[in-house]
Design an enzyme around this catalytic site. Sequence first.
Site, mmCIF file in Angstrom:
data_model
loop_
_atom_site.group_PDB
_atom_site.id
_atom_site.type_symbol
_atom_site.label_atom_id
_atom_site.label_comp_id
_atom_site.label_asym_id
_atom_site.label_seq_id
_atom_site.Cartn_x
_atom_site.Cartn_y
_atom_site.Cartn_z
ATOM 1 N N LYS A 54 0.838 -1.207 0.000
ATOM 2 C CA LYS A 54 0.000 0.000 0.000
ATOM 3 C C LYS A 54 0.869 1.253 0.000
ATOM 4 C CE LYS A 54 -3.919 -2.208 2.224
ATOM 5 N NZ LYS A 54 -4.545 -2.636 3.481
ATOM 6 N N GLN A 98 -4.861 -1.135 9.716
ATOM 7 C CA GLN A 98 -4.811 -2.483 9.132
ATOM 8 C C GLN A 98 -5.449 -3.496 10.096
ATOM 9 O OE1 GLN A 98 -3.529 -3.251 5.953
ATOM 10 N NE2 GLN A 98 -4.401 -5.268 6.375
ATOM 11 N N ASP A 121 -11.239 3.092 4.231
ATOM 12 C CA ASP A 121 -11.670 1.692 4.152
ATOM 13 C C ASP A 121 -13.203 1.595 4.105
ATOM 14 O OD1 ASP A 121 -9.893 -0.378 3.840
ATOM 15 O OD2 ASP A 121 -9.365 -0.528 5.965
#
Length: 296
Positions: A54, A98, A121
Site C-alpha cells: 500500500k 490495518q 476503508d
Amino acid sequence: MVAQVIDGKAFAAKVRAQVADQVAKLKEENGITPGLAVVLVGEDPASQVYVRSKGKMTVEVGMNSYEHKLDVDTSEEDLLALVDKLNNDPAVHGILVQLPLPKHLNEDLVINSIDPAKDVDGFHISNVGLLGTGQKSMVPCTPLGCLMMLRDHHGSLSGMDAVVIGRSNIVGKPMAQLLLGDSCTVTIAHSRTKDLPDVVRRADIVVAAVGRPEMVPGDWIKEGATVIDVGINRIERDGKNKLVGDVDYASAAERAGAITPVPGGVGPMTIACLLANTLTACCRVNGLPEPEGLTA
Ligand code: NAD
C-alpha cells in the site's frame, strides 16, 4: 462458451494511472498533495506485506504515505491517541488501520474513532449507514473494485439478478448494497443458505466472497453469467503452494460469459480503490469536484 477473462491487474493499473493524473493536477492547480496514513499494530506477516505494498503504490501515484508501525502490545489508549492525531492532521486525507488488530484491542471502537471523512476503508458505522441509505459515503475498497469491473464489463447493471455469496461487513454486505444501488435484484447467500447451487444457478452476476477454496463448481454457473471471485485461498497442489479463489476457475470459465482470475482479478483492484478513495477524500475536504469514475 469460453469466458472472457476480466483482467483486474490491467484494470487496476488503469485506475492507478487515472489517480496519478488527478494527483498531479491537484498539486499543480491547487498545491495540494493527498496523504494516506496506514497504521499497523503488531507483526502479522500478511498485514506487513499488505502495508508495504500500500505504501509503495501510494508513493507511486504521487501521494504522501505515512506509515505508523506500533508494537503488538500497544494499548487501546495509545492507538486511539494516534488516530486522533491523524484525524486532526490536515496533511492526512485518508486513514487506514490495518485489520485484524491484536485481540486486546476493540476493532469496532478503533474503526469508529476514525474521522468518517478520512475513513478510506469505508468501515466506519457512519459510512456503512450512508451507503445503506444510498447517500454519498466512503465505499469499502474490495466491493468498490468489483463494482468498477462489473460496470466496465456491462455498462448498466439495471435489472440483473445478482447473488453475493458471503455476508461479511467488509465484502459481502457492502457489495450487496452497491449492486442494489445499481438496480440489481440482489440475493445474499451465506453458510446457512438452504440450496446454494439453485440460488447461484439463477444469477446473472455471481460475487463469491467466502474464503473456501474452489467451493463454487462450474455447473452452478448460469450459461453466460459474470463471475467475480473475491476469495484468496492458499492451498498446496502437486507439492506446490498455490493461490486459488472461491470458484473452480477451470470449470466456471467454460460456462461463464466473463470471469475474474485469482490471482490477478479482484486483488489488485482493492489497493487501486484505496488510492482512489484517498483522492476522493482529499477532493471532498477541499471542496473540489470528485474524480470521475472512481467512486460509487
Ligand atoms: P469472512 O470469513 O468474514 O466471511 C465469509 C462469509 O462466507 C460468511 O459470511 C459466511 O456466512 C460465508 N460462508 C462460509 N461458508 C459458506 C458456505 N459453505 N456457503 C456459503 N457461504 C459461506 O470473509 P471475508 O472477509 O468476507 O473474505 C472472504 C474471502 O475474500 C476470503 O478468501 C478473503 O481472503 C477474501 N478477500 C479478498 C480481498 C481482495 O482484495 N481480493 C479482500 C477481502 C477479502
